[in-house]
Design a protein around this motif. Structure first.
Motif, PDB file in Angstrom:
ATOM      1  N   ASP A   1     -10.264   2.130  -3.026  1.00 46.47           N
ATOM      2  CA  ASP A   1     -11.137   2.260  -1.980  1.00 46.47           C
ATOM      3  C   ASP A   1     -12.188   1.009  -2.101  1.00 46.47           C
ATOM      4  O   ASP A   1     -12.557   0.806  -3.370  1.00 46.47           O
ATOM      5  CB  ASP A   1     -11.845   3.677  -2.077  1.00 46.47           C
ATOM      6  CG  ASP A   1     -12.742   3.618  -0.824  1.00 46.47           C
ATOM      7  OD1 ASP A   1     -12.063   3.268   0.265  1.00 46.47           O
ATOM      8  OD2 ASP A   1     -13.764   4.203  -0.834  1.00 46.47           O
TER       9      ASP A   1
ATOM     10  N   HIS B   1       0.827  -1.220   0.088  1.00 39.45           N
ATOM     11  CA  HIS B   1      -0.019  -0.119   0.149  1.00 39.45           C
ATOM     12  C   HIS B   1       0.972   1.128   0.081  1.00 39.45           C
ATOM     13  O   HIS B   1       0.594   2.598  -0.536  1.00 39.45           O
ATOM     14  CB  HIS B   1      -0.854  -0.014   1.460  1.00 39.45           C
ATOM     15  CG  HIS B   1      -2.399  -0.753   1.175  1.00 39.45           C
ATOM     16  ND1 HIS B   1      -3.326  -0.905   1.825  1.00 39.45           N
ATOM     17  CD2 HIS B   1      -2.418  -1.547  -0.110  1.00 39.45           C
ATOM     18  CE1 HIS B   1      -3.921  -1.794   1.501  1.00 39.45           C
ATOM     19  NE2 HIS B   1      -3.805  -2.207   0.541  1.00 39.45           N
ATOM     20  N   ALA B   2       2.131   1.093   0.567  1.00 33.13           N
ATOM     21  CA  ALA B   2       3.130   2.270   0.631  1.00 33.13           C
ATOM     22  C   ALA B   2       3.693   2.388  -0.869  1.00 33.13           C
ATOM     23  O   ALA B   2       4.066   3.716  -1.352  1.00 33.13           O
ATOM     24  CB  ALA B   2       4.083   1.956   1.458  1.00 33.13           C
TER      25      ALA B   2
ATOM     26  N   PHE C   1       2.032   1.449  -3.934  1.00 27.17           N
ATOM     27  CA  PHE C   1       1.034   1.974  -5.004  1.00 27.17           C
ATOM     28  C   PHE C   1      -0.254   2.246  -4.037  1.00 27.17           C
ATOM     29  O   PHE C   1      -0.560   1.203  -3.057  1.00 27.17           O
ATOM     30  CB  PHE C   1       0.539   0.979  -5.754  1.00 27.17           C
ATOM     31  CG  PHE C   1       1.892   0.479  -6.860  1.00 27.17           C
ATOM     32  CD1 PHE C   1       2.398   1.332  -7.676  1.00 27.17           C
ATOM     33  CD2 PHE C   1       2.369  -0.745  -6.790  1.00 27.17           C
ATOM     34  CE1 PHE C   1       3.622   1.188  -8.450  1.00 27.17           C
ATOM     35  CE2 PHE C   1       3.501  -1.045  -7.582  1.00 27.17           C
ATOM     36  CZ  PHE C   1       3.960  -0.160  -8.763  1.00 27.17           C
ATOM     37  N   LYS C   2      -1.081   3.136  -4.221  1.00 22.73           N
ATOM     38  CA  LYS C   2      -2.198   3.433  -3.380  1.00 22.73           C
ATOM     39  C   LYS C   2      -3.428   2.493  -3.617  1.00 22.73           C
ATOM     40  O   LYS C   2      -3.577   1.993  -4.717  1.00 22.73           O
ATOM     41  CB  LYS C   2      -2.897   4.832  -3.870  1.00 22.73           C
ATOM     42  CG  LYS C   2      -1.867   5.884  -3.708  1.00 22.73           C
ATOM     43  CD  LYS C   2      -1.905   6.294  -2.333  1.00 22.73           C
ATOM     44  CE  LYS C   2      -1.057   7.373  -1.540  1.00 22.73           C
ATOM     45  NZ  LYS C   2       0.372   6.643  -1.254  1.00 22.73           N
ATOM     46  N   PRO C   3      -4.068   2.066  -2.731  1.00 29.70           N
ATOM     47  CA  PRO C   3      -5.022   1.047  -2.673  1.00 29.70           C
ATOM     48  C   PRO C   3      -6.391   1.609  -3.272  1.00 29.70           C
ATOM     49  O   PRO C   3      -6.755   2.785  -2.966  1.00 29.70           O
ATOM     50  CB  PRO C   3      -5.335   0.595  -1.424  1.00 29.70           C
ATOM     51  CG  PRO C   3      -4.860   1.503  -0.422  1.00 29.70           C
ATOM     52  CD  PRO C   3      -3.843   2.540  -1.318  1.00 29.70           C
TER      53      PRO C   3
ATOM     54  N   LEU D   1      -4.479  -2.413  -6.050  1.00 31.08           N
ATOM     55  CA  LEU D   1      -3.705  -1.308  -6.178  1.00 31.08           C
ATOM     56  C   LEU D   1      -4.043  -0.530  -7.381  1.00 31.08           C
ATOM     57  O   LEU D   1      -4.331  -0.972  -8.509  1.00 31.08           O
ATOM     58  CB  LEU D   1      -2.235  -1.396  -5.968  1.00 31.08           C
ATOM     59  CG  LEU D   1      -2.186  -2.421  -4.973  1.00 31.08           C
ATOM     60  CD1 LEU D   1      -0.501  -2.723  -4.885  1.00 31.08           C
ATOM     61  CD2 LEU D   1      -2.328  -2.012  -3.597  1.00 31.08           C
TER      62      LEU D   1
ATOM     63  N   THR E   1      -5.938  -7.463  -2.175  1.00 33.15           N
ATOM     64  CA  THR E   1      -6.305  -6.016  -2.314  1.00 33.15           C
ATOM     65  C   THR E   1      -6.014  -5.614  -3.795  1.00 33.15           C
ATOM     66  O   THR E   1      -5.403  -6.343  -4.505  1.00 33.15           O
ATOM     67  CB  THR E   1      -4.897  -5.260  -1.432  1.00 33.15           C
ATOM     68  OG1 THR E   1      -5.413  -3.838  -1.511  1.00 33.15           O
ATOM     69  CG2 THR E   1      -3.660  -5.370  -1.977  1.00 33.15           C
TER      70      THR E   1
END
Length: 715
Positions: A296, A289-290, A292-294, A318, A316
């Motif tokens: 929502d 998550h750091a 690449f942005k997850p 990304l 998840t």
């Protein structure tokens, strides 16, 4: 027991032995002995391809050896077709290899020797038998899946029609079973082979597109993989990172389900990260998550809440550097093994060995549920349809008030949840609290909700429930309970009808000698008195005629008609309107509570109720032996159909005014149709539901008050 063949050991047996090198040295000779027995039993038999038949069961055993199953399973796989296709007996197998192997072989044996009305019924009954064997030992289904996998690999020798039928069955039943048991490697290959056989052209096109992916995509995949690997290494992880390639079947399924093009489906990068411990899974999640942005709302925690088949992983999605989503799965090595092999992972049947893992215990719980549902199903075909519904993998995860987790198919309702808790809870359910809010039984559920079922002992299943439940267990339980209630109602009504007929002859059911009653039941092949009473209520036997025989009187036809025509001072049979399956209301006159009524005893339908002023009654008077004096009970329940002929002005908005007036009288409208229409006046027929004559009068009164209405008449 046949002597082993003397020819040298063929290559296909050596392939099996290499795959089974994990077995203890003392067990390995059993495989060669099983091959020798199987080869002798199948001697002279060949497959469609021309190969000796024994090559097939040995290949099945090899597939299972690749899953590292125990020696009993491998031996049973080598012998799995001997009981059906060769003179070898179950006793001989048990004597040579033990009762467990003999049970496994017997469980896998198909039912081709039995005769069914059609292929569908045979397949359904075969599946039912296989399921019952599974309940005793899960290894039965594993042999069956490996058998199906090898048949799919060698499907080319079959006729085109047979290929399509087998492929469809594989995609509808066997691949979902493999998924339900968590055996993803076997599931994926079954799906791919099934897709190729069912839609060869579509499979070829998608496979070619996957192979010839543009260089840009390959470079992007490599770059994302490098970025993830770099950050995980910096954080000191010991990990395995693999990119996931979509199969033709998964691409095709997603294109159809989500109405997407090939490029849209392929424009998703997939990776799996395998680490050592559960805490490391959550740590790795923070790391990706750091990088690449997850996205929502796209995170799923299947470690805390495993899937029904025991599958555990963190999922998840990304937001990738190229505008494309990146799907990431994070799990431990043990979770990865269970994800690929499911119930086959860490197989242990030895005393003192490790207990069944979660995939196995969940599989056992699922099969126990299926066994319970098949006991109540009306037929093998009905049961198979219910199982198919439960096999589809989209699930919602729900909590009981105590925090236990239940997995149900997508679109499951509160009532499905109630039956999943227990059949009795479902049968007596009246409403529920979902996240503490009161909701009706037909409410659909979403993952994460807490559901508390509200029950009442007086509540019973209703036929309308079948319209909205989605699980096989709920549908089977409701049907079973409705049949039971119908039977109970039929027995009660039949008892009253026979007693009335016996009273006319000066006796009653209680006063009849038991010997006389037993003789009648035996002569007409009724196992119990209840079966005779239900048959009377359903109109299959005339109570006056049964009474004559039981009372040991033998009048001629004229006497019987005189008895039927004679005035009957005895009480009428009173009905409440809720007698299921044995009392119905004639559509020609639509009787409602408060009307003067009569009953006509109709074969197979029980008592059909008519109004005394119905024009058809004159015809029924010609069969007085089928005439049943009935009336309304004081406690009448339910809504009854009625029909109104309403004459109105023919202009816009009139229909809405009439419908509103009927609704204000608290009546439901079933249907509306125009009987006549000219430029000024229209005549409409409204089918409505009312409680009784008083309620109907209230509806008519409200409709007549409307200025646009010229006349109202009950039909």
């Amino acid at each position: 027991m046949p002597a082993p063949p003397e020819e040298p050991v063929p290559d296909y047996v050596r392939v099996l032995e290499r795959a089974a090198d994990y077995l203890p040295p003392e067990q390995r000779p059993l495989l060669r002995r099983a091959w020798a027995v199987g080869a002798a039993a199948h001697a002279g038999q060949t497959r469609r391809s021309g190969e000796p038949y024994i090559t097939h069961p040995v290949a099945v055993a090899t597939i299972l050896a690749e899953q590292r199953l125990d020696v009993e399973t491998l031996v049973a796989a080598i012998l799995h077709d001997t009981l059906e296709d060769t003179p070898l007996t179950r006793e001989a197998i048990a004597g040579e290899f033990g009762e467990t192997v003999a049970d496994l072989v017997d469980g896998v044996t198909k039912l081709d020797k039995l005769h069914f009305r059609d292929r569908a019924e045979a397949a359904a009954e075969s599946f039912r038998k296989m399921l019952l064997a599974m309940a005793r030992d899960l290894r039965v289904i594993m042999i069956k899946l490996a058998d199906r996998l090898h048949n799919m690999r060698t499907l080319g020798a079959k006729e085109p029609e047979a290929r399509r039928r087998i492929a469809r069955e594989t995609l509808e039943i066997y691949a979902p079973i493999a998924q339900r048991l968590g055996m993803n490697l076997i599931k994926a290959e079954l799906q791919d082979l099934g897709f190729r056989a069912l839609h060869p052209w579509r499979h070829a096109v998608i496979e070619r597109r996957i192979r010839t992916q543009p260089m840009v995509r390959r470079e992007a995949l490599t770059r994302i993989e490098a970025q993830l690997a770099q950050r995980l290494t910096k954080e000191g992880f010991s990990y395995r990172l693999v990119s996931r390639i979509k199969s033709p079947w998964s691409i095709y399924s997603k294109m159809r389900a989500e109405q997407k093009s090939f490029d849209q489906v392929m424009d998703v990068f997939g990776f799996r990260i395998v680490v050592r411990t559960v805490p490391e899974c959550y740590h790795a999640l923070g790391v990706v998550h750091a990088v690449f942005k997850p996205l929502d709302g796209r995170f799923r925690d299947f470690i805390a809440i495993p899937k029904a088949n025991g599958y555990q992983s963190l999922h998840t999605v990304l937001f990738g550097p190229y505008g494309s989503p990146i799907e990431v799965q994070i799990r431990t090595e043990e979770m990865d093994l269970i994800a690929e092999r499911g119930v086959a992972a860490h197989w242990s049947y030895k005393h003192g060995g490790a207990g069944p893992n979660s995939a196995q215990s969940r599989a056992h719980a699922w099969i126990a549920n299926l066994v319970e549902s098949q006991r109540a199903a009306g037929s093998s075909l009905e049961f198979l349809e219910n199982v198919k519904v439960d096999l589809f993998p989209d699930e919602v995860y729900l909590f009981t008030p105590k925090g236990d987790i239940l997995a149900l198919p997508r679109n499951a309702t509160v009532l499905d949840f109630a039956y999943a808790v227990h059949t009795d809870v479902g049968n007596h359910a009246v409403a529920a609290r979902v996240d503490r809010k009161l909701v009706p039984l037909r409410t659909r559920l979403a993952s994460g909700q807490t559901v508390e079922i509200i029950t009442a002992r007086s509540s019973l299943p209703k036929p309308q429930w079948l319209e909205f439940v989605v699980t096989g267990k709920a549908r089977t339980a409701i049907r079973h309970q409705l049949k039971q209630l119908e039977h109970e109602d039929a027995v009660q009504l039949g008892h009253r009808m026979l007693d009335r007929a016996l009273e006319a002859l000066g006796t009653s059911l209680d006063r009849l000698p038991q010997v006389q009653l037993d003789a009648y039941l035996a002569e007409h092949r009724y196992p119990r008195l209840e079966a005779l009473l239900a048959d009377i209520a359903l109109g299959n036997r005339v109570p006056a005629q049964v009474a004559q025989v039981l009372a040991r009187q033998a009048p001629d036809e004229a006497d019987l008609l005189d008895a039927a025509r004679a005035p009957r001072p005895r009480e009428r049979i009173l009905i409440t309107g809720s007698e299921r399956g044995v009392v119905s209301f004639a559509s020609c006159c639509l009787p409602i509570p408060g009307d003067d009524i009569m009953g006509y005893h109709t074969t197979g339908r029980g008592i059909v109720v008519h109004r005394l002023d119905c024009p058809n009654v004159a015809e029924y008077r010609k069969s007085p032996e089928r005439w049943v004096p009935i009336g309304w009970d004081r406690q009448v329940s339910g809504d009854f159909e009625a029909a109104l002929r309403i004459e109105v002005d023919n202009r816009p908005g009139v229909l809405a005014q009439v419908a509103a007036a009927i609704a204000q009288a608290e009546s439901n409208i079933d249907k509306v149709e125009y009987l006549e229409r000219d430029p000024h006046v229209a005549v409409l027929r409204f089918g409505i539901e009312v409680a009784d004559r008083k309620h109907l009068a209230d509806v008519i009164r409200r409709v007549r008050r409307l200025g646009v209405v010229h006349g109202v008449q009950r039909l």
